[in-house]
Design an enzyme around this catalytic site. Sequence first.
Site, short mmCIF file in Angstrom:
data_model
loop_
_atom_site.label_atom_id
_atom_site.label_comp_id
_atom_site.label_asym_id
_atom_site.label_seq_id
_atom_site.Cartn_x
_atom_site.Cartn_y
_atom_site.Cartn_z
N SER A 52 0.83 -1.20 0.00
CA SER A 52 0.00 0.00 0.00
C SER A 52 0.87 1.26 0.00
O SER A 52 1.61 1.50 -0.96
CB SER A 52 -0.95 -0.03 1.21
OG SER A 52 -1.95 0.94 1.08
N HIS A 54 -7.92 -5.44 0.09
CA HIS A 54 -6.68 -4.72 0.43
C HIS A 54 -5.85 -5.56 1.39
O HIS A 54 -5.80 -5.31 2.60
CB HIS A 54 -7.03 -3.36 1.05
CG HIS A 54 -5.88 -2.40 1.06
ND1 HIS A 54 -5.20 -2.01 -0.08
CD2 HIS A 54 -5.26 -1.74 2.09
CE1 HIS A 54 -4.24 -1.16 0.24
NE2 HIS A 54 -4.24 -0.99 1.55
N ASP A 84 -9.91 -4.74 -4.42
CA ASP A 84 -9.39 -3.81 -3.41
C ASP A 84 -10.25 -2.54 -3.39
O ASP A 84 -10.30 -1.80 -4.36
CB ASP A 84 -7.93 -3.44 -3.74
CG ASP A 84 -7.24 -2.70 -2.60
OD1 ASP A 84 -7.92 -2.03 -1.82
OD2 ASP A 84 -6.00 -2.82 -2.51
#
Length: 284
Positions: free
Chosen positions: A124, A211, A178
Amino acid sequence: MASRVIRDGASNTITIVPPDGQHSATMLIMHGLGDSADGFADVAEMFSSRMPYCKFILPTAPCQPVTLNGGMAMNSWYDIVGLDDRASETCDGLAESCATIRDVLKRENAAGIPYSRMVLAGFSQGGAMSLTVGMQLQQEEKLAGILVMSGYLPAAKNFHLTPGLEDTPILHCHGLSDPMVRYDWAEKTKAEITRQGASQYELKGYPGLTHSVSPEELNHALDFLTRVLPNDASFAIPAKDPADMSVKELKEAIRAAGLSAQAVGFCEKSEYVQLLSSHRNKSS
C-alpha cells in the site's frame, strides 16, 4: 546456523540477519498506513526461510498527523488528504521519508552490498514508497528489483524516472477487489511509469482479493525475488573476526549460534571470542 531477528526499540525497526559470512543481498519491506514493522515481520520471515542469504530490513514510518483521518497522528510515510488516487496530491512528508530509505540503502552499500543486490518492497503506502524511491535513484544505484503490493504512484506530477533505470524489474501485485487502493489505480501507475520509459513492469491482478496479500501473491513474489536476487556467494560479506567484534556483537553472534548456555558466567571479552572462534572452526 539460522538467520537471527533483531528488534531495535528506538527506531522500531526489525532486521533479519543472515548467518555470518552468508549475507549477499538486502531487501527492505515497508508497511502501509497506520501499521508498523511488525505488520510484515511474518512475511519477511517466510521470505527469509527461502532466501537465507538475504538480509531483511523492516523500518517503521514516522508517527505524524494524517489529514484523511481527521489529523490523527499515526505511522505514515507521508500525508494523505483524500480518497482519490493521490496522483495529484503533494503527499507532504514524502521527500523526507524517501531520504530516510535512501540512507538505509547507502548504509547497506557502505557495508559491502552492491545496489544491484538490493530490492525495495512495500504494501500500500509502503509500495508507493518502493516505486518512488527505487525508480528515482541515481543511475549507478540501480536496484535488482522492486516489489509492489497493493501500491500506487503518489504525487505523480513530481515523479521523474531516472534515465538508466528503465529496465529495473518491477512486480506489482494487486487485488482486483481492493476497495481502498483500487485496481484502476494500479493500472494508472503502470501506465505512467511505463510512459516514462519503464520496460519491465509486470502487473498481476488477483480475483477476489481485497486490500491484503494472499498466499498465491506471496508465492509469485518469492518467484520474482529469487529470480532477481539469486543466491550468489561471491557477493557475501565475510564474517567479522571475533577478535574485532564488540562484546555486544559477540553476544548476538553467540546467541544466534545457539551457544548462550555455554557463555553463562562469562565476564571477559576473551572468553566470548574463544567460544565463538572455536564454534566457527568446528563448523568450517
